[in-house]
Design a protein around this motif. Structure first.
Motif, PDB file in Angstrom:
ATOM      1  N   VAL A  16       0.845  -1.195   0.000  1.00  0.00           N
ATOM      2  CA  VAL A  16       0.000   0.000   0.000  1.00  0.00           C
ATOM      3  C   VAL A  16       0.879   1.243   0.000  1.00  0.00           C
ATOM      4  O   VAL A  16       0.647   2.194  -0.735  1.00  0.00           O
ATOM      5  N   LYS A  17       1.936   1.229   0.808  1.00  0.00           N
ATOM      6  CA  LYS A  17       2.804   2.398   0.963  1.00  0.00           C
ATOM      7  C   LYS A  17       4.195   2.191   0.371  1.00  0.00           C
ATOM      8  O   LYS A  17       5.152   2.814   0.789  1.00  0.00           O
ATOM      9  N   GLY A  18       4.325   1.333  -0.567  1.00  0.00           N
ATOM     10  CA  GLY A  18       5.656   1.073  -1.110  1.00  0.00           C
ATOM     11  C   GLY A  18       6.150  -0.265  -0.637  1.00  0.00           C
ATOM     12  O   GLY A  18       5.382  -1.220  -0.576  1.00  0.00           O
ATOM     13  N   SER A  19       7.410  -0.368  -0.295  1.00  0.00           N
ATOM     14  CA  SER A  19       8.095  -1.577   0.162  1.00  0.00           C
ATOM     15  C   SER A  19       8.439  -2.492  -0.999  1.00  0.00           C
ATOM     16  O   SER A  19       7.581  -3.091  -1.623  1.00  0.00           O
ATOM     17  N   SER A  20       9.722  -2.576  -1.295  1.00  0.00           N
ATOM     18  CA  SER A  20      10.204  -3.242  -2.504  1.00  0.00           C
ATOM     19  C   SER A  20      10.018  -4.755  -2.491  1.00  0.00           C
ATOM     20  O   SER A  20       9.654  -5.341  -3.503  1.00  0.00           O
ATOM     21  N   VAL A  21      10.250  -5.416  -1.354  1.00  0.00           N
ATOM     22  CA  VAL A  21      10.121  -6.875  -1.304  1.00  0.00           C
ATOM     23  C   VAL A  21       8.692  -7.289  -1.637  1.00  0.00           C
ATOM     24  O   VAL A  21       8.449  -8.193  -2.441  1.00  0.00           O
ATOM     25  N   GLU A  22       7.733  -6.601  -1.023  1.00  0.00           N
ATOM     26  CA  GLU A  22       6.317  -6.926  -1.235  1.00  0.00           C
ATOM     27  C   GLU A  22       5.889  -6.612  -2.665  1.00  0.00           C
ATOM     28  O   GLU A  22       5.078  -7.334  -3.255  1.00  0.00           O
ATOM     29  N   HIS A  23       6.435  -5.551  -3.233  1.00  0.00           N
ATOM     30  CA  HIS A  23       6.175  -5.233  -4.641  1.00  0.00           C
ATOM     31  C   HIS A  23       6.671  -6.355  -5.539  1.00  0.00           C
ATOM     32  O   HIS A  23       5.974  -6.792  -6.463  1.00  0.00           O
ATOM     33  N   ASP A  24       7.870  -6.850  -5.249  1.00  0.00           N
ATOM     34  CA  ASP A  24       8.450  -7.928  -6.058  1.00  0.00           C
ATOM     35  C   ASP A  24       7.620  -9.204  -5.959  1.00  0.00           C
ATOM     36  O   ASP A  24       7.397  -9.889  -6.966  1.00  0.00           O
ATOM     37  N   ILE A  25       7.154  -9.538  -4.760  1.00  0.00           N
ATOM     38  CA  ILE A  25       6.317 -10.735  -4.577  1.00  0.00           C
ATOM     39  C   ILE A  25       5.065 -10.623  -5.438  1.00  0.00           C
ATOM     40  O   ILE A  25       4.677 -11.559  -6.145  1.00  0.00           O
ATOM     41  N   ASP A  26       4.426  -9.456  -5.376  1.00  0.00           N
ATOM     42  CA  ASP A  26       3.189  -9.250  -6.131  1.00  0.00           C
ATOM     43  C   ASP A  26       3.414  -9.382  -7.636  1.00  0.00           C
ATOM     44  O   ASP A  26       2.679 -10.085  -8.339  1.00  0.00           O
ATOM     45  N   GLU A  27       4.452  -8.732  -8.130  1.00  0.00           N
ATOM     46  CA  GLU A  27       4.691  -8.722  -9.580  1.00  0.00           C
ATOM     47  C   GLU A  27       5.085 -10.096 -10.111  1.00  0.00           C
ATOM     48  O   GLU A  27       4.603 -10.543 -11.148  1.00  0.00           O
ATOM     49  N   VAL A  28       5.980 -10.781  -9.417  1.00  0.00           N
ATOM     50  CA  VAL A  28       6.473 -12.060  -9.945  1.00  0.00           C
ATOM     51  C   VAL A  28       5.402 -13.146  -9.873  1.00  0.00           C
ATOM     52  O   VAL A  28       5.297 -13.985 -10.774  1.00  0.00           O
ATOM     53  N   THR A  29       4.555 -13.125  -8.821  1.00  0.00           N
ATOM     54  CA  THR A  29       3.530 -14.177  -8.704  1.00  0.00           C
ATOM     55  C   THR A  29       2.422 -14.018  -9.745  1.00  0.00           C
ATOM     56  O   THR A  29       1.768 -14.992 -10.089  1.00  0.00           O
ATOM     57  N   LYS A  30       2.252 -12.796 -10.252  1.00  0.00           N
ATOM     58  CA  LYS A  30       1.293 -12.596 -11.352  1.00  0.00           C
ATOM     59  C   LYS A  30       1.710 -13.363 -12.600  1.00  0.00           C
ATOM     60  O   LYS A  30       0.893 -13.716 -13.440  1.00  0.00           O
ATOM     61  N   MET A  31       3.019 -13.593 -12.726  1.00  0.00           N
ATOM     62  CA  MET A  31       3.577 -14.213 -13.930  1.00  0.00           C
ATOM     63  C   MET A  31       3.800 -15.716 -13.792  1.00  0.00           C
ATOM     64  O   MET A  31       4.318 -16.348 -14.719  1.00  0.00           O
ATOM     65  N   ILE A  32       3.449 -16.298 -12.654  1.00  0.00           N
ATOM     66  CA  ILE A  32       3.622 -17.752 -12.488  1.00  0.00           C
ATOM     67  C   ILE A  32       2.548 -18.478 -13.274  1.00  0.00           C
ATOM     68  O   ILE A  32       1.363 -18.133 -13.197  1.00  0.00           O
ATOM     69  N   ASP A  33       2.966 -19.458 -14.056  1.00  0.00           N
ATOM     70  CA  ASP A  33       2.059 -20.175 -14.952  1.00  0.00           C
ATOM     71  C   ASP A  33       0.803 -20.649 -14.226  1.00  0.00           C
ATOM     72  O   ASP A  33       0.875 -21.116 -13.079  1.00  0.00           O
ATOM     73  N   PRO A  34      -0.375 -20.557 -14.883  1.00  0.00           N
ATOM     74  CA  PRO A  34      -1.648 -20.860 -14.222  1.00  0.00           C
ATOM     75  C   PRO A  34      -1.815 -22.293 -13.736  1.00  0.00           C
ATOM     76  O   PRO A  34      -2.679 -22.550 -12.904  1.00  0.00           O
ATOM     77  N   SER A  51      -8.692 -12.629   3.239  1.00  0.00           N
ATOM     78  CA  SER A  51      -8.289 -13.594   2.205  1.00  0.00           C
ATOM     79  C   SER A  51      -8.922 -13.185   0.884  1.00  0.00           C
ATOM     80  O   SER A  51      -9.980 -12.550   0.865  1.00  0.00           O
ATOM     81  N   ALA A  52      -8.252 -13.519  -0.179  1.00  0.00           N
ATOM     82  CA  ALA A  52      -8.750 -13.171  -1.512  1.00  0.00           C
ATOM     83  C   ALA A  52      -8.117 -14.095  -2.543  1.00  0.00           C
ATOM     84  O   ALA A  52      -7.001 -14.579  -2.352  1.00  0.00           O
ATOM     85  N   VAL A  53      -8.842 -14.341  -3.632  1.00  0.00           N
ATOM     86  CA  VAL A  53      -8.324 -15.183  -4.713  1.00  0.00           C
ATOM     87  C   VAL A  53      -8.294 -14.364  -5.996  1.00  0.00           C
ATOM     88  O   VAL A  53      -9.282 -13.722  -6.362  1.00  0.00           O
ATOM     89  N   GLU A  54      -7.159 -14.374  -6.661  1.00  0.00           N
ATOM     90  CA  GLU A  54      -6.993 -13.722  -7.971  1.00  0.00           C
ATOM     91  C   GLU A  54      -6.370 -14.730  -8.916  1.00  0.00           C
ATOM     92  O   GLU A  54      -5.172 -15.007  -8.841  1.00  0.00           O
ATOM     93  N   GLU A  55      -7.184 -15.311  -9.783  1.00  0.00           N
ATOM     94  CA  GLU A  55      -6.740 -16.354 -10.715  1.00  0.00           C
ATOM     95  C   GLU A  55      -6.068 -17.490  -9.940  1.00  0.00           C
ATOM     96  O   GLU A  55      -6.700 -18.101  -9.085  1.00  0.00           O
TER      97      GLU A  55
END
Length: 396
Positions: A16-34, A51-55
């Motif tokens: 929410v407020k930045g933080s590079s490690v958490e940004h990296d987790i979010d971006e890379v997991t979007k690209m993990i094969d379905p 809790s939440a589910v996104e794909e």
């Protein structure tokens, strides 16, 4: 494959407020094969549900208010129900010791984003040695950091893998034509003719902002149109006025309105702010593991002036996508580099193009594939019976 990813805890994923490690987790997991199921364990916050589910990604959030111990205990209880094939611990090697007591047979990896949380102040030498023995492998975001851990923690070469971070160039390119850029320039007090050197990042001594200000003073004396825009706070989301920030303001005072301080900007808005700069500066004086700001600047098509510290040279090419100047030489060499970039505009334009081309070589999909390839090898090896066990079966 079922993959569990454990974020450090102080910040949420997505951040929410930045933080590079958490940004990296979010971006890379979007690209993990379905075909893979990813569970991301992170902290609760007001912005997101528990809790939440996104794909193929599921976010499970637990409170971190009482510290890492209770946070990790709650994650352990949840992992017992899920029984993942692989566990990835982000930037907290100390977590492995508790996790391995409960899940001795699940392959466990540690993704180190810098040297800090494996250093003496964060984990003892004996405990780190145990972590090295218990884990299936380590990841680093640069070859520099990989070699550092091989030497400092005696991690065998086959057990530690350098996988560069990525960047999505699209939002940075789209931002170039966004209507709000003119408004932001006006708010900050920039004129159309101003030549802007841009800094983004935390205001901390290791980032070398004092080096930049001292060197920019020399630049401003020879170029009346030069302006320095500094975007960032003392921490992620914090604009606290600490002794170092006071020192920076003191250094900037003689330069008047040639230096513009802008408070912390959330990462989602940063593609717009990079457009304010003609050239981006990252004057790091410490051994940066990767320095994601350089990659974001290059995704915006901006030449980068940086230092050859740590893993920076793995991203920025000297006299290609930018300049690598040792911190102690900035005061002398920055004015000459600035003169070159503005005296021969074609060089600045060409460097901007090279920077964008270089940024396109770093994708989040490539980062995800780098992780998955290692996970799959380890899981396959674990499922394959050893030759001695196969012999026993035949003779039994």
């Amino acid at each position: 494959m079922k993959i569990a990813i454990i974020s450090p805890g102080p910040f949420s994923v997505p951040p929410v407020k930045g933080s590079s490690v958490e940004h990296d987790i979010d971006e890379v997991t979007k690209m993990i094969d379905p075909e893979h199921q990813v569970t991301i364990y992170t902290r609760t916050c007001d912005t997101y549900p528990r809790s939440a589910v996104e794909e193929n990604r599921e976010f499970i959030r637990f409170s971190y208010n009482q510290g890492p111990k209770l946070y990790l205990q709650r994650i352990i209880r949840h992992i017992r129900k899920r029984k993942p094939d692989v566990i990835m611990v982000e930037n907290r090697p100390i977590y492995v010791l508790a996790l391995k007591r409960h899940f001795p047979k699940i392959p466990m990896f540690v993704n180190m984003h810098s040297h800090v949380y494996a250093s003496k102040g964060m984990i003892s030498k004996e405990k780190m040695k145990k972590v090295v023995r218990l884990t299936a492998g380590f990841f680093t975001n640069s070859e520099y950091l990989r070699r550092h851990f091989m030497k400092a923690c005696r991690i065998p070469a086959h057990k530690i893998h350098a996988v560069h971070l990525g960047v999505d160039v699209s939002p940075y390119q789209v931002a170039k034509i966004h209507f709000s850029i003119r408004k932001i320039r006006k708010q900050i007090g920039l004129q159309p003719e101003d030549r802007v050197l841009f800094y983004a990042g935390r205001l901390m001594r290791a980032k070398g902002v004092h080096v930049l200000l001292k060197a920019f003073r020399e630049v401003s004396e020879q170029d009346p149109l030069a302006r320095l825009v500094i975007v960032g706070g003392t921490g992620y989301g914090s604009n606290r006025l600490n002794p170092y920030v006071r020192e920076l303001k003191k250094l900037a005072k003689p330069l008047g309105d040639k230096v513009k301080f802008v408070n912390f900007v959330p990462s989602a808005q940063m593609p717009l702010y990079y457009q304010l700069g003609d050239v981006v500066a990252t004057p790091s004086v410490w051994q940066e593991a990767f320095c994601r700001v350089n990659l974001e600047a290059m995704a915006s098509g901006k030449p980068v002036i940086t230092t050859p510290r740590g893993g920076i040279g793995e991203v920025v090419t000297h006299q290609g996508s930018g300049f690598l100047l040792p911190p102690e030489k900035w005061k002398k060499e920055l004015p000459a580099v600035w003169n070159l970039l503005w005296g021969v505009p074609a060089i600045r334009t060409e460097m901007g193009k090279n920077a964008l081309m270089r940024a396109k070589q770093f994708s989040w999909y490539a980062t995800a594939q780098g992780y998955l390839n290692v996970f799959e090898k380890v899981c396959k090896k674990q499922k394959t019976p050893s030759p001695s066990k196969q012999t026993l079966r035949k003779t039994g």
